[in-house]
Design an enzyme around this catalytic site. Structure first.
Site, PDB file in Angstrom:
ATOM      1  N   ARG A   1       2.381  -5.004   6.090  1.00  0.00           N
ATOM      2  CA  ARG A   1       1.613  -3.860   5.268  1.00  0.00           C
ATOM      3  C   ARG A   1       2.541  -2.506   5.360  1.00  0.00           C
ATOM      4  O   ARG A   1       2.822  -2.183   6.332  1.00  0.00           O
ATOM      5  CB  ARG A   1       0.244  -3.595   6.037  1.00  0.00           C
TER       6      ARG A   1
ATOM      7  N   ASP B   1       1.072  -1.474  -0.034  1.00  0.00           N
ATOM      8  CA  ASP B   1      -0.132  -0.065  -0.034  1.00  0.00           C
ATOM      9  C   ASP B   1       0.766   1.266  -0.066  1.00  0.00           C
ATOM     10  O   ASP B   1       2.051   1.270   0.529  1.00  0.00           O
ATOM     11  CB  ASP B   1      -0.894  -0.008   1.124  1.00  0.00           C
TER      12      ASP B   1
ATOM     13  N   GLU C   1       2.192 -13.646  12.108  1.00  0.00           N
ATOM     14  CA  GLU C   1       2.897 -12.155  12.611  1.00  0.00           C
ATOM     15  C   GLU C   1       2.584 -11.124  11.646  1.00  0.00           C
ATOM     16  O   GLU C   1       2.890 -11.033  10.540  1.00  0.00           O
ATOM     17  CB  GLU C   1       4.302 -12.375  12.944  1.00  0.00           C
TER      18      GLU C   1
ATOM     19  N   HIS D   1       2.186   3.651  -9.029  1.00  0.00           N
ATOM     20  CA  HIS D   1       2.102   2.231  -9.241  1.00  0.00           C
ATOM     21  C   HIS D   1       3.266   1.723 -10.280  1.00  0.00           C
ATOM     22  O   HIS D   1       3.860   0.723  -9.844  1.00  0.00           O
ATOM     23  CB  HIS D   1       0.872   1.906 -10.186  1.00  0.00           C
TER      24      HIS D   1
ATOM     25  N   ASN E   1     -10.833  -2.671  -5.116  1.00  0.00           N
ATOM     26  CA  ASN E   1     -10.147  -1.850  -5.874  1.00  0.00           C
ATOM     27  C   ASN E   1     -10.823  -1.325  -7.120  1.00  0.00           C
ATOM     28  O   ASN E   1     -10.555  -0.520  -8.103  1.00  0.00           O
ATOM     29  CB  ASN E   1      -9.003  -2.109  -6.151  1.00  0.00           C
TER      30      ASN E   1
HETATM   31  C1  IPE Z   1      -5.121  -2.639   0.086  1.00  0.00           C
HETATM   32  O1  IPE Z   1      -5.034  -1.505  -0.269  1.00  0.00           O
HETATM   33  C2  IPE Z   1      -5.092  -3.387  -1.452  1.00  0.00           C
HETATM   34  C3  IPE Z   1      -4.066  -3.635  -1.966  1.00  0.00           C
HETATM   35  C4  IPE Z   1      -2.907  -3.211  -1.620  1.00  0.00           C
HETATM   36  C5  IPE Z   1      -4.031  -4.262  -3.208  1.00  0.00           C
HETATM   37  P1  IPE Z   1      -6.158  -0.268  -0.251  1.00  0.00           P
HETATM   38  O2  IPE Z   1      -5.247   1.161  -0.564  1.00  0.00           O
HETATM   39  O3  IPE Z   1      -7.105  -0.789  -1.321  1.00  0.00           O
HETATM   40  O4  IPE Z   1      -6.614  -0.330   1.249  1.00  0.00           O
HETATM   41  P2  IPE Z   1      -7.931   0.475   1.998  1.00  0.00           P
HETATM   42  O5  IPE Z   1      -8.571   1.121   1.046  1.00  0.00           O
HETATM   43  O6  IPE Z   1      -6.639   1.672   2.453  1.00  0.00           O
HETATM   44  O7  IPE Z   1      -8.141  -0.278   3.012  1.00  0.00           O
HETATM   45  C1  IPE Z   2      -1.773   0.376  -3.325  1.00  0.00           C
HETATM   46  O1  IPE Z   2      -1.422   1.616  -3.292  1.00  0.00           O
HETATM   47  C2  IPE Z   2      -1.549  -0.241  -4.536  1.00  0.00           C
HETATM   48  C3  IPE Z   2      -3.152  -0.688  -4.906  1.00  0.00           C
HETATM   49  C4  IPE Z   2      -4.224  -0.641  -4.129  1.00  0.00           C
HETATM   50  C5  IPE Z   2      -3.417  -1.041  -6.500  1.00  0.00           C
HETATM   51  P1  IPE Z   2      -2.692   2.604  -3.474  1.00  0.00           P
HETATM   52  O2  IPE Z   2      -3.074   3.036  -4.633  1.00  0.00           O
HETATM   53  O3  IPE Z   2      -3.691   2.325  -2.198  1.00  0.00           O
HETATM   54  O4  IPE Z   2      -1.970   3.888  -2.744  1.00  0.00           O
HETATM   55  P2  IPE Z   2      -2.583   4.930  -1.619  1.00  0.00           P
HETATM   56  O5  IPE Z   2      -2.969   4.198  -0.405  1.00  0.00           O
HETATM   57  O6  IPE Z   2      -3.556   5.585  -2.322  1.00  0.00           O
HETATM   58  O7  IPE Z   2      -1.321   5.701  -1.281  1.00  0.00           O
HETATM   59 MG    MG Z   3      -4.210   2.506  -0.542  1.00  0.00          MG
END
Ligand code: IPE
Ligand code: IPE
Ligand code: MG
Length: 253
Positions: free
Chosen positions: A193, A25, A212, A42, A73
């Protein structure tokens, strides 16, 4: 990079996780901090993926599962979803040869039927090419949701019970696990995470029962070898009791 497991006395291969799962994330925030479009985050994230795979391969971590795209997503703006699908295709194109050369099995989990046909084709070719590889398994969770996976396993179990192929008395944790997308892959020992959020976001809900958990504020594109080592060290400093008491763990060690 120095192979720290063999080059220094305080790093041994003892107590390394067999399976590491990562919620990758923070790509969007990484880009935003740099006044760049989210998709650039990304793109940089894909480089981190390559680094994480190489880290696991070179240190003998046999299973790596990466959360790349959740069922939720799909609700993102269409331009981001299609950009991610394109990046995924490019990732397979550019990495699959090396993955194969390194004897890594490429695996995917999730509701693949929701992916565009062109992406499914790419995935199928990558799965077929690497299916006999043994050194490591790289699983990518795509269009994946833990709740949806459990429902789908429950429906399969139901069918088996109705057809008589499975007896109710024989249904236990490990039999149920065999109906999940992750069948054949041991449960994660360590769940990382990045991005600072303290939640699971529908990832591997069944499988993380005794994992863990490790959270870091680092955004995924900034998660490098040193950061990975920190997570491993944190993991090794913990005592996994699986419901028992500490003395039972020490005496069986
Ligand atoms: C979790 O990240 C999903 C992935 C890393 C693929 P999100 O950005 O979608 O999670 P939330 O919305 O903050 O919970
Ligand atoms: C995680 O990064 C990748 C995916 C969920 C595809 P994010 O796109 O959720 O990045 P943030 O959380 O908005 O920074
Ligand atoms: Mg995210």
């Amino acid at each position: 990079m120095v192979d720290r497991l063999t080059s220094s006395s305080d790093h041994t291969s003892k107590d390394l996780p067999v399976h590491v799962a990562i919620i990758m994330d923070g790509n969007g925030r990484w880009a935003k901090q740099r006044y760049m479009p989210r998709l650039e985050g990304h793109r940089q994230g894909a480089k981190s993926v390559r680094r994480a795979v190489e880290f696991c391969r070179s240190n003998g971590i046999k299973y790596l599962t990466l959360y790349a795209f959740s069922t939720e997503n799909w609700e993102r703006p269409e331009s981001e979803v299609s950009g991610l699908m394109k990046l995924l295709t490019q990732f397979i194109d550019s990495e699959i040869e090396e993955i194969h050369r390194n004897d890594i099995r490429f695996n995917v989990i999730g509701q693949l039927q929701r992916l565009p046909e062109s992406v499914r084709q790419k995935i199928k070719t990558a799965l077929d090419k690497t299916c006999n590889n043994k050194t490591m398994t790289l699983s990518v969770a795509l269009s994946y949701g833990g709740r949806q996976e459990i429902i789908s396993a429950a429906l399969k179990v139901h069918d088996k019970l109705v057809s008589g192929d499975l007896r109710e008395d024989d249904l236990n944790d490990s039999v149920f696990s065999s109906f999940l997308d992750t069948a054949g892959v041991p449960d994660p020992d360590l769940l990382i995470r990045t991005g600072g959020e303290l939640r699971i976001s529908n990832f591997l809900l069944w499988q993380v029962a005794y994992a863990e958990l490790y959270f870091t504020d680092l955004l995924w594109p900034s998660f490098d070898e040193d950061a990975f080592w920190k997570a491993i060290e944190a993991y090794r400093s913990r005592q996994r009791r699986f419901g028992k008491i500490s003395e039972q763990i020490q005496s069986s060690a």
